[in-house]
Design a protein around this motif. Sequence first.
Motif, PDB file in Angstrom:
ATOM      1  N   ALA A 102      38.034  46.248  48.145  1.00 15.69           N
ATOM      2  CA  ALA A 102      39.458  45.893  48.237  1.00 15.69           C
ATOM      3  C   ALA A 102      40.180  46.829  49.190  1.00 15.69           C
ATOM      4  CB  ALA A 102      40.097  45.952  46.857  1.00 15.69           C
ATOM      5  N   ARG A 103      41.175  46.276  49.866  1.00 16.27           N
ATOM      6  CA  ARG A 103      41.988  47.123  50.759  1.00 16.27           C
ATOM      7  C   ARG A 103      42.736  48.172  49.942  1.00 16.27           C
ATOM      8  NH1 ARG A 103      44.926  42.815  54.855  1.00 16.27           N
ATOM      9  NH2 ARG A 103      43.081  41.497  55.120  1.00 16.27           N
ATOM     10  N   GLU A 104      43.014  49.290  50.605  1.00 19.13           N
ATOM     11  CA  GLU A 104      43.752  50.395  49.990  1.00 19.13           C
ATOM     12  C   GLU A 104      45.081  49.927  49.382  1.00 19.13           C
ATOM     13  OE1 GLU A 104      43.854  53.945  48.591  1.00 19.13           O
ATOM     14  OE2 GLU A 104      42.160  53.254  49.802  1.00 19.13           O
ATOM     15  N   ILE A 105      45.767  48.996  50.061  1.00 20.15           N
ATOM     16  CA  ILE A 105      47.111  48.578  49.610  1.00 20.15           C
ATOM     17  C   ILE A 105      47.064  47.566  48.461  1.00 20.15           C
ATOM     18  CG2 ILE A 105      48.208  48.909  51.868  1.00 20.15           C
ATOM     19  CD1 ILE A 105      48.120  45.598  51.787  1.00 20.15           C
ATOM     20  N   THR A 106      45.881  47.149  48.034  1.00 19.88           N
ATOM     21  CA  THR A 106      45.782  46.109  46.987  1.00 19.88           C
ATOM     22  C   THR A 106      46.449  46.582  45.692  1.00 19.88           C
ATOM     23  OG1 THR A 106      43.648  45.473  47.929  1.00 19.88           O
ATOM     24  CG2 THR A 106      44.143  44.634  45.729  1.00 19.88           C
ATOM     25  N   PRO A 107      47.405  45.814  45.170  1.00 24.84           N
ATOM     26  CA  PRO A 107      47.983  46.203  43.872  1.00 24.84           C
ATOM     27  C   PRO A 107      46.877  46.363  42.827  1.00 24.84           C
ATOM     28  CG  PRO A 107      49.238  44.411  44.851  1.00 24.84           C
ATOM     29  CD  PRO A 107      48.012  44.597  45.703  1.00 24.84           C
ATOM     30  N   VAL A 108      47.011  47.370  42.007  1.00 23.43           N
ATOM     31  CA  VAL A 108      45.900  47.732  41.126  1.00 23.43           C
ATOM     32  C   VAL A 108      45.472  46.558  40.241  1.00 23.43           C
ATOM     33  CG1 VAL A 108      47.386  48.741  39.317  1.00 23.43           C
ATOM     34  CG2 VAL A 108      45.030  49.557  39.612  1.00 23.43           C
ATOM     35  N   LEU A 109      46.437  45.733  39.827  1.00 23.03           N
ATOM     36  CA  LEU A 109      46.082  44.628  38.933  1.00 23.03           C
ATOM     37  C   LEU A 109      45.359  43.492  39.658  1.00 23.03           C
ATOM     38  CD1 LEU A 109      49.097  44.450  36.485  1.00 23.03           C
ATOM     39  CD2 LEU A 109      46.746  45.079  35.981  1.00 23.03           C
ATOM     40  N   MET A 110      45.331  43.555  40.980  1.00 25.55           N
ATOM     41  CA  MET A 110      44.627  42.513  41.734  1.00 25.55           C
ATOM     42  C   MET A 110      43.286  43.008  42.260  1.00 25.55           C
ATOM     43  SD  MET A 110      48.023  41.290  43.662  1.00 25.55           S
ATOM     44  CE  MET A 110      47.330  40.163  44.847  1.00 25.55           C
ATOM     45  N   ASN A 111      42.973  44.253  41.978  1.00 21.55           N
ATOM     46  CA  ASN A 111      41.729  44.844  42.477  1.00 21.55           C
ATOM     47  C   ASN A 111      40.586  44.532  41.495  1.00 21.55           C
ATOM     48  OD1 ASN A 111      39.612  46.665  43.058  1.00 21.55           O
ATOM     49  ND2 ASN A 111      41.062  48.036  44.095  1.00 21.55           N
ATOM     50  N   TRP A 112      39.650  43.714  41.951  1.00 19.72           N
ATOM     51  CA  TRP A 112      38.564  43.276  41.062  1.00 19.72           C
ATOM     52  C   TRP A 112      37.726  44.451  40.556  1.00 19.72           C
ATOM     53  CZ3 TRP A 112      36.840  39.054  45.060  1.00 19.72           C
ATOM     54  CH2 TRP A 112      37.756  37.991  45.038  1.00 19.72           C
ATOM     55  N   GLN A 113      37.593  45.482  41.406  1.00 18.59           N
ATOM     56  CA  GLN A 113      36.805  46.646  40.980  1.00 18.59           C
ATOM     57  C   GLN A 113      37.451  47.296  39.748  1.00 18.59           C
ATOM     58  OE1 GLN A 113      34.098  48.733  43.073  1.00 18.59           O
ATOM     59  NE2 GLN A 113      33.823  49.045  40.876  1.00 18.59           N
ATOM     60  N   VAL A 114      38.756  47.448  39.806  1.00 19.97           N
ATOM     61  CA  VAL A 114      39.469  48.077  38.682  1.00 19.97           C
ATOM     62  C   VAL A 114      39.307  47.226  37.420  1.00 19.97           C
ATOM     63  CG1 VAL A 114      41.744  48.790  37.837  1.00 19.97           C
ATOM     64  CG2 VAL A 114      41.097  49.230  40.230  1.00 19.97           C
ATOM     65  N   ALA A 168      36.881  45.107  36.757  1.00 20.24           N
ATOM     66  CA  ALA A 168      35.487  45.136  36.309  1.00 20.24           C
ATOM     67  C   ALA A 168      35.181  46.458  35.607  1.00 20.24           C
ATOM     68  CB  ALA A 168      34.552  44.927  37.503  1.00 20.24           C
ATOM     69  N   ASP A 169      35.665  47.567  36.183  1.00 21.90           N
ATOM     70  CA  ASP A 169      35.382  48.883  35.592  1.00 21.90           C
ATOM     71  C   ASP A 169      36.038  49.051  34.223  1.00 21.90           C
ATOM     72  OD1 ASP A 169      33.953  49.500  37.807  1.00 21.90           O
ATOM     73  OD2 ASP A 169      35.455  50.838  38.705  1.00 21.90           O
ATOM     74  N   ASN A 170      37.105  48.299  33.990  1.00 20.48           N
ATOM     75  CA  ASN A 170      37.847  48.448  32.733  1.00 20.48           C
ATOM     76  C   ASN A 170      37.684  47.249  31.795  1.00 20.48           C
ATOM     77  OD1 ASN A 170      39.621  51.048  32.986  1.00 20.48           O
ATOM     78  ND2 ASN A 170      39.704  50.067  34.993  1.00 20.48           N
ATOM     79  N   ASP A 171      36.633  46.473  31.993  1.00 17.43           N
ATOM     80  CA  ASP A 171      36.408  45.278  31.170  1.00 17.43           C
ATOM     81  C   ASP A 171      37.666  44.424  31.057  1.00 17.43           C
ATOM     82  OD1 ASP A 171      33.727  45.977  30.651  1.00 17.43           O
ATOM     83  OD2 ASP A 171      34.358  47.321  29.035  1.00 17.43           O
ATOM     84  N   SER A 172      38.377  44.260  32.163  1.00 20.35           N
ATOM     85  CA  SER A 172      39.610  43.455  32.239  1.00 20.35           C
ATOM     86  C   SER A 172      40.722  43.994  31.351  1.00 20.35           C
ATOM     87  CB  SER A 172      39.344  41.978  31.900  1.00 20.35           C
ATOM     88  OG  SER A 172      38.368  41.430  32.749  1.00 20.35           O
ATOM     89  N   MET A 173      40.645  45.295  31.016  1.00 27.91           N
ATOM     90  CA  MET A 173      41.679  45.882  30.157  1.00 27.91           C
ATOM     91  C   MET A 173      42.265  47.143  30.791  1.00 27.91           C
ATOM     92  SD  MET A 173      40.443  45.217  26.293  1.00 27.91           S
ATOM     93  CE  MET A 173      39.752  43.641  25.785  1.00 27.91           C
ATOM     94  N   TYR A 174      42.492  47.097  32.105  1.00 25.89           N
ATOM     95  CA  TYR A 174      43.178  48.217  32.762  1.00 25.89           C
ATOM     96  C   TYR A 174      44.586  48.346  32.177  1.00 25.89           C
ATOM     97  CZ  TYR A 174      45.551  51.040  36.217  1.00 25.89           C
ATOM     98  OH  TYR A 174      46.295  52.018  36.819  1.00 25.89           O
ATOM     99  N   ASN A 175      45.256  47.209  32.044  1.00 27.19           N
ATOM    100  CA  ASN A 175      46.500  47.197  31.267  1.00 27.19           C
ATOM    101  C   ASN A 175      46.310  46.162  30.150  1.00 27.19           C
ATOM    102  OD1 ASN A 175      46.806  44.719  32.567  1.00 27.19           O
ATOM    103  ND2 ASN A 175      49.007  44.967  32.807  1.00 27.19           N
ATOM    104  N   THR A 176      47.376  45.850  29.439  1.00 31.72           N
ATOM    105  CA  THR A 176      47.247  44.909  28.324  1.00 31.72           C
ATOM    106  C   THR A 176      46.937  43.524  28.874  1.00 31.72           C
ATOM    107  OG1 THR A 176      49.018  46.178  27.324  1.00 31.72           O
ATOM    108  CG2 THR A 176      48.349  44.142  26.201  1.00 31.72           C
ATOM    109  N   PRO A 177      45.825  42.944  28.535  1.00 33.62           N
ATOM    110  CA  PRO A 177      45.526  41.598  29.036  1.00 33.62           C
ATOM    111  C   PRO A 177      46.345  40.554  28.263  1.00 33.62           C
ATOM    112  CG  PRO A 177      43.785  42.334  27.555  1.00 33.62           C
ATOM    113  CD  PRO A 177      44.762  43.476  27.656  1.00 33.62           C
ATOM    114  N   PRO A 178      46.363  39.313  28.733  1.00 35.73           N
ATOM    115  CA  PRO A 178      47.035  38.248  27.968  1.00 35.73           C
ATOM    116  C   PRO A 178      46.224  37.977  26.696  1.00 35.73           C
ATOM    117  CG  PRO A 178      46.181  37.391  30.071  1.00 35.73           C
ATOM    118  CD  PRO A 178      45.755  38.820  29.978  1.00 35.73           C
ATOM    119  N   THR A 179      46.487  38.749  25.667  1.00 36.63           N
ATOM    120  CA  THR A 179      45.556  38.828  24.530  1.00 36.63           C
ATOM    121  C   THR A 179      45.402  37.503  23.789  1.00 36.63           C
ATOM    122  OG1 THR A 179      47.371  39.670  23.167  1.00 36.63           O
ATOM    123  CG2 THR A 179      45.862  41.303  24.107  1.00 36.63           C
ATOM    124  N   TYR A 180      46.524  36.816  23.551  1.00 35.35           N
ATOM    125  CA  TYR A 180      46.416  35.582  22.772  1.00 35.35           C
ATOM    126  C   TYR A 180      45.713  34.490  23.580  1.00 35.35           C
ATOM    127  CZ  TYR A 180      47.400  32.146  19.207  1.00 35.35           C
ATOM    128  OH  TYR A 180      47.255  31.204  18.224  1.00 35.35           O
TER     129      TYR A 180
END
Length: 356
Positions: free
Chosen positions: A212-224, A226-238
């Motif tokens: 991902a490009r350096e400027i990619t918003p963190v929530l759009m960075n697939w690496q982030v 993937a590394d956080n099991d889609s829980m970097y922030n609160t996911p749409p839990t329901y």
Amino acid sequence: MSRAFNFSAGPAMLPEAVMRQAQAEMLNWNNTGMSVMEMSHRSKEYMAMAQHAEQTLREIMSIPDNYKVLFTHGGASLQFSAIPLNLTRPGDVVDYIVTGVWSAKAVKEAQRYVNVNVVCENHQCIPERSEWRLSPNAKYVHYTPNETIGGIEFLDIPDVGDVPLVADMSSTILSRPIDVSKFGVIYAGAQKNIGPAGLAIVIVREDLIGQAREITPVLMNWQVSADNDSMYNTPPTYAWYLAGLVFDWIKAQGGVEAMAKHNEAKAKKLYAAIDTMSFYANPVAVSERSWMNVPFTLKDPSLDGLFLEESKQAGLLNLKGHKLVGGMRASIYNAMPEEGVDALINFMQDFAQRHG
Ligand SMILES: *Cc1c(COP(=O)(O)O)cnc(C)c1O
């Protein structure tokens, strides 16, 4: 009104069994004393549920081990930007096959970041392969296997050689078996065949992650993600929970093979009815007709309003076509039972008899 047949293109009808289960466990999920909606996404119970949902999706789609499955925010539309940000550098070339409104929207967003080559464009049909102008140096090829508004569906996967193929499957995912290994990235907004709106699923081959490009918003960075099991922030839990129930439901019905049989039968019936009655028409070539979204027009458009009013009274909801296309559209995703399609056909026959 009792529960009706909802032909909306999205958010769309969900399986009744799933809705009943969600209702039954609304206040006390899994004996935790609370709703899943009220629960921490870091809790042991929630994490187990989330993993189960991913495992079930992997199983029903036969997703190979070298693919990550991400549960993200922002619907399919956020991926219109995430895709070029994760896969390209400024100045790169990418190829887009445009067969309708959604693929054109994906182009518009990608153009902010990268040089987009439109390989072919037609909103009424899929252009002949001989007319496609693929670039020799494209970073990926993007297409929309099912155009939700035009009702045009690819029955086969375009052959683009070694270039990663990126597919917006929002309105066709889980409707039939697909060979995931043919794709670099598959993404889909949830509100058609998966669950409630707000969630999107991204299935991405591992070698395409981490660029991902350096400027990619963190929530759009697939690496982030993937590394956080889609829980970097609160996911749409329901939405994630409900998607998991839908995956379980599909598995219990016999998987995507069973979905395909059921969807093909529904679509065949409905197109046959449209083709038999001169009162109605569908403009799409037979070999490209969508199993999921069936647009049709009335011979006399001045009857459109009456058709919508009477169909609604008959418990057949949201048949109004997209404003860009006009006429009617019946979306018949996995959750639409065959009785819903039968009821629609009966209504159409009756209406044509009374007004033909
Ligand atoms: C519905 C739809 C979208 C938009 O999805 P959002 O989740 O609202 O962003 C994109 N592409 C296709 C093919 C769709 O059907």
